[in-house]
Write a protein that holds these residues in place. Structure first.
Motif, short mmCIF file in Angstrom:
data_model
loop_
_atom_site.label_atom_id
_atom_site.label_comp_id
_atom_site.label_asym_id
_atom_site.label_seq_id
_atom_site.Cartn_x
_atom_site.Cartn_y
_atom_site.Cartn_z
N LYS A 199 -8.58 0.51 -0.45
CA LYS A 199 -9.26 0.89 -1.46
C LYS A 199 -8.17 0.13 -2.36
O LYS A 199 -8.50 -0.34 -3.47
CB LYS A 199 -9.70 2.66 -2.08
N ILE A 200 -6.60 0.38 -2.06
CA ILE A 200 -5.87 -0.17 -2.74
C ILE A 200 -6.35 -1.54 -2.70
O ILE A 200 -6.15 -1.94 -3.56
CB ILE A 200 -4.62 0.07 -2.32
N GLU A 232 -7.59 4.93 1.89
CA GLU A 232 -6.86 4.82 0.80
C GLU A 232 -6.46 3.15 0.58
O GLU A 232 -6.35 2.69 -0.19
CB GLU A 232 -5.24 5.48 0.70
N THR A 289 0.50 -1.53 -0.04
CA THR A 289 0.08 0.12 0.66
C THR A 289 0.77 1.28 -0.53
O THR A 289 0.94 2.58 -0.74
CB THR A 289 -0.85 -0.30 1.28
N THR A 293 -11.76 -3.98 4.61
CA THR A 293 -11.67 -4.80 3.15
C THR A 293 -12.46 -5.85 3.30
O THR A 293 -12.98 -6.55 3.66
CB THR A 293 -9.73 -5.30 3.26
N LYS A 294 -12.29 -6.30 1.66
CA LYS A 294 -13.32 -7.26 1.53
C LYS A 294 -13.01 -8.96 1.31
O LYS A 294 -13.87 -9.93 1.46
CB LYS A 294 -14.53 -7.20 0.03
N ASN A 344 -9.20 -3.52 -2.10
CA ASN A 344 -10.63 -3.86 -2.76
C ASN A 344 -10.35 -3.52 -4.63
O ASN A 344 -11.33 -4.63 -4.79
CB ASN A 344 -11.27 -3.16 -1.92
N ARG A 345 -9.96 -2.51 -4.97
CA ARG A 345 -10.01 -2.88 -6.27
C ARG A 345 -8.77 -3.11 -6.86
O ARG A 345 -9.43 -4.31 -8.00
CB ARG A 345 -9.45 -0.47 -6.82
N SER A 346 -7.79 -3.98 -5.86
CA SER A 346 -7.72 -4.50 -7.06
C SER A 346 -7.23 -6.53 -6.89
O SER A 346 -6.73 -7.30 -7.86
CB SER A 346 -5.84 -5.21 -6.19
N GLY A 347 -8.61 -6.38 -6.27
CA GLY A 347 -9.52 -7.49 -5.94
C GLY A 347 -8.54 -8.61 -4.83
O GLY A 347 -8.04 -9.80 -5.20
#
Ligand code: ZN
Length: 235
Positions: A63-64, A60, A49, A136-137, A66-69
């Motif tokens: 976001k990094i 942020e 990150t 976080t997902k 979750n966006r990256s999967g």
């Protein structure tokens, strides 16, 4: 290939814990880089990150991830507050059967085993409602790697061999949890497969004399480099 996000806590304007001439943000980054370095030998993608002493908010970081999967989010911290030892956290909502809980068990066990010679106190596998664990997902784990304000543990962090030892233990836990293997192992397997040559076969005979007859015929037709190869067949 699996994807791991490593999150070195704090950074930039936020030093985290400060004690014994140490700043938490620097130790977190050092550890993250050591772990990422050691993991480069494995079949795994890694995102940090932050890769420098930069200010980065919690949102942020999430976001990094979750966006990256990512398949797993690992946040690295060092504790302070008049305690001692190591502890790990997953989110309060995670059940004992959750993936996060399984990952926590692997890493916690490997880290405590790796640090055994330093007789680090085991503060336990814990749950907390930390923002980065909540938002976080993917399965997420936060490590509190000793106490900066504990004299012995601060000294340990300043010992040359300690950060690599801790990083190694974390890597052992990740290898077990994510079931990843070294790239080199696959590469050597491929290498053996490359050592292959191709034969042209014009007959296969149970009796040697029939093979000899075919060989003579082939030579008469101009295939002068033809030869007989005996191949054992497994039953
Ligand atoms: Zn922290």
């Amino acid at each position: 290939m699996k994807l791991l996000v490593i999150d070195p806590g704090h950074g930039g304007k936020d030093p985290g814990a400060v004690s014994n001439n140490l700043k938490e943000k620097n130790l977190n980054l050092l550890l993250a880089q050591l772990v990422a370095d050691k993991l480069s030998a494995y079949d795994l993608k890694i995102i940090l990150t932050r890769e420098a002493d930069t200010t980065l908010g919690l949102a942020e970081r999430v976001k990094i991830a979750n966006r990256s999967g990512a398949d797993f989010f690992l946040s690295l911290h060092v504790n302070a507050g008049a305690g001692e030892g190591f502890e790990s956290f997953i989110h309060t909502s995670c059940s004992a059967q959750s993936q996060a809980s399984a990952y926590q068990s692997c890493l916690h066990r490997q880290i405590m085993a790796g640090l055994a010679k330093h007789k680090i106190r085991d503060r336990g596998k814990k749950r907390a409602n930390f923002y980065v664990l909540r938002k976080t997902k993917m399965p997420a784990l936060l490590l509190e790697n000793l106490f900066l304000d504990h004299p012995r543990e601060a000294k340990l962090w300043q010992t040359k061999g300690f950060p690599p030892l801790l990083a190694n233990s974390i890597v052992c836990g990740l290898v077990e949890a994510l079931e990843i293997s070294e790239e080199g192992k696959n590469a050597s397997r491929d290498h053996k497969i490359q050592d292959v040559f191709y034969t042209v076969q014009i007959g296969a005979f149970r009796h040697r004399q029939n093979a000899e007859k075919k060989l003579q015929k082939a030579k008469r037709r101009g295939f002068h480099d033809a030869f007989i190869q005996a191949v054992e067949r497994s039953p």
